[in-house]
Design an enzyme around this catalytic site. Structure first.
Site, PDB file in Angstrom:
ATOM      1  N   ARG A 139       0.939  -1.375  -0.129  1.00 54.70           N
ATOM      2  CA  ARG A 139       0.364  -0.270   0.020  1.00 54.70           C
ATOM      3  C   ARG A 139       1.200   1.588  -0.058  1.00 54.70           C
ATOM      4  O   ARG A 139       0.688   2.341  -0.855  1.00 54.70           O
ATOM      5  CB  ARG A 139      -0.722   0.001   1.254  1.00 54.70           C
ATOM      6  CG  ARG A 139      -1.406   1.578   1.061  1.00 54.70           C
ATOM      7  CD  ARG A 139      -3.117   0.433   1.968  1.00 54.70           C
ATOM      8  NE  ARG A 139      -4.628   1.675   1.368  1.00 54.70           N
ATOM      9  CZ  ARG A 139      -5.104   1.399   0.147  1.00 54.70           C
ATOM     10  NH1 ARG A 139      -5.338   0.054  -0.072  1.00 54.70           N
ATOM     11  NH2 ARG A 139      -5.889   1.997   0.119  1.00 54.70           N
ATOM     12  N   GLY A 155     -14.095   1.721   1.417  1.00 54.82           N
ATOM     13  CA  GLY A 155     -13.060   1.372   1.252  1.00 54.82           C
ATOM     14  C   GLY A 155     -11.448   0.986   0.471  1.00 54.82           C
ATOM     15  O   GLY A 155     -12.727   1.356   0.046  1.00 54.82           O
ATOM     16  N   CYS A 156     -10.926   0.620   0.270  1.00 52.24           N
ATOM     17  CA  CYS A 156      -9.591   0.668  -0.094  1.00 52.24           C
ATOM     18  C   CYS A 156     -10.475  -0.406  -1.745  1.00 52.24           C
ATOM     19  O   CYS A 156     -11.268  -1.660  -1.034  1.00 52.24           O
ATOM     20  CB  CYS A 156      -8.743  -0.733   0.255  1.00 52.24           C
ATOM     21  SG  CYS A 156      -7.280  -1.166  -1.173  1.00 52.24           S
ATOM     22  N   PHE A 157     -10.660  -0.205  -2.807  1.00 50.60           N
ATOM     23  CA  PHE A 157     -11.107  -0.240  -3.769  1.00 50.60           C
ATOM     24  C   PHE A 157     -10.867  -1.592  -4.628  1.00 50.60           C
ATOM     25  O   PHE A 157     -11.311  -1.933  -5.345  1.00 50.60           O
ATOM     26  CB  PHE A 157     -11.928   0.748  -5.076  1.00 50.60           C
ATOM     27  CG  PHE A 157     -10.616   1.046  -5.003  1.00 50.60           C
ATOM     28  CD1 PHE A 157      -9.233   0.357  -5.447  1.00 50.60           C
ATOM     29  CD2 PHE A 157     -11.237   2.898  -6.344  1.00 50.60           C
ATOM     30  CE1 PHE A 157      -7.893   1.953  -5.870  1.00 50.60           C
ATOM     31  CE2 PHE A 157      -9.675   3.742  -6.784  1.00 50.60           C
ATOM     32  CZ  PHE A 157      -7.774   2.267  -6.049  1.00 50.60           C
ATOM     33  N   TRP A 158      -9.671  -2.351  -3.943  1.00 51.20           N
ATOM     34  CA  TRP A 158      -9.123  -3.668  -5.137  1.00 51.20           C
ATOM     35  C   TRP A 158      -9.933  -4.383  -4.507  1.00 51.20           C
ATOM     36  O   TRP A 158     -10.541  -5.256  -4.394  1.00 51.20           O
ATOM     37  CB  TRP A 158      -7.770  -3.992  -4.292  1.00 51.20           C
ATOM     38  CG  TRP A 158      -6.249  -2.399  -4.499  1.00 51.20           C
ATOM     39  CD1 TRP A 158      -6.738  -1.992  -5.673  1.00 51.20           C
ATOM     40  CD2 TRP A 158      -5.377  -2.051  -4.480  1.00 51.20           C
ATOM     41  NE1 TRP A 158      -5.823  -1.142  -6.104  1.00 51.20           N
ATOM     42  CE2 TRP A 158      -4.892  -1.658  -5.119  1.00 51.20           C
ATOM     43  CE3 TRP A 158      -4.592  -3.436  -3.122  1.00 51.20           C
ATOM     44  CZ2 TRP A 158      -3.178  -0.902  -4.887  1.00 51.20           C
ATOM     45  CZ3 TRP A 158      -3.644  -2.432  -2.943  1.00 51.20           C
ATOM     46  CH2 TRP A 158      -2.815  -2.104  -3.939  1.00 51.20           C
TER      47      TRP A 158
END
Length: 248
Positions: free
Chosen positions: A51, A86-89
């Site tokens: 990240r 949150g984190c789009f992954w």
């Protein structure tokens, strides 16, 4: 990073050459313990390292992108939904995994809710553009309902943490539903109220606002966890074993 199983043989070789030395045995044990700890740390904490450096990963050739992600043709009659969790992954990965064979045409990660045109990932990460990492879903409304997509949304992330998901903190990780018409707004508010009452005991902080301009994220973010199976996935992204919502 290698996790070779040759370490035990190295340990045996080291001990063989130091069989009459208590200090040698102690040192070999310490080295082995250190190696095991390092491997475990690397295997369980890729999130932090990846990240921090993921904006550079494309240039370094470690994302395995293999060129542009083909975009499927979206048929006439398809509808779209936009959410931020949150984190789009991980958000993209879970939606594709769950709805990929149930009427999901496409899912694109990108940015919405901000006031800068065509932002870059680095700009969004500075947390001063107002954008949220989000997912734009194209789906077949004859096979998937908007309500189903939102109930899944409230099961797969934590909507009770303001501007945060797991270890990822900031307004670009906020929980949000971005409706595209009046009917979606109505359903979003109904599902949110039900989830708040039945699942989260009044603690939901998800924003529900009209969908604004959408900007696709950089190519290396698309299908990221398909290209990088060991890549970061927010630890708050998992399906909660809730009972189905009761519609009143």
């Amino acid at each position: 990073m290698s996790t070779s199983t040759s370490t035990p043989s190295h340990k045996r070789a080291f001990e063989s050459t130091n069989s009459h030395s208590a200090s040698g045995i102690s040192l070999s044990t310490a080295l082995l313990a250190l190696a095991v700890a390092f491997v475990l740390m690397a295997s369980t904490m890729p999130s932090f390292i990846q990240r921090l450096f993921r904006p550079m990963s494309t240039a370094m050739g470690i994302t395995g992108a293999g060129g542009a992600t083909p975009r499927p043709t979206i048929p006439e009659g398809a509808e779209k939904a936009t959410v931020g969790a949150g984190c789009f992954w991980g958000v993209e990965h879970l939606y594709r995994k769950h709805f990929g064979d149930k009427g999901l045409y496409d899912a694109r990660v990108g940015y919405t809710g901000g006031d800068v045109e065509n932002p870059t990932y680095k700009q969004v990460c500075r947390q001063n553009t107002g954008h949220n990492e989000a997912l734009l879903i194209y789906y077949d409304p004859s096979r998937i309902t908007y309500r189903q997509l939102l109930e899944f949304f409230y099961r797969m992330h934590d909507p009770t943490t303001l501007n945060r998901q797991g270890p990822d903190a900031g307004p670009n990780y906020r929980s949000g539903i971005y409706f595209h018409n009046a009917e979606q707004e109505k359903i979003a508010k109904e599902v949110t109220q039900q989830a708040n009452d039945q699942w989260y005991k009044g603690r939901i902080v998800t924003e529900i606002v009209p969908a604004g301009p959408w900007w696709d994220a950089e190519e290396y973010h698309q299908l990221y966890l398909n290209k990088n199976p060991w890549g970061y996935e927010c630890p708050s992204h998992f399906l909660r074993p809730f009972e189905p919502l009761e519609q009143k």
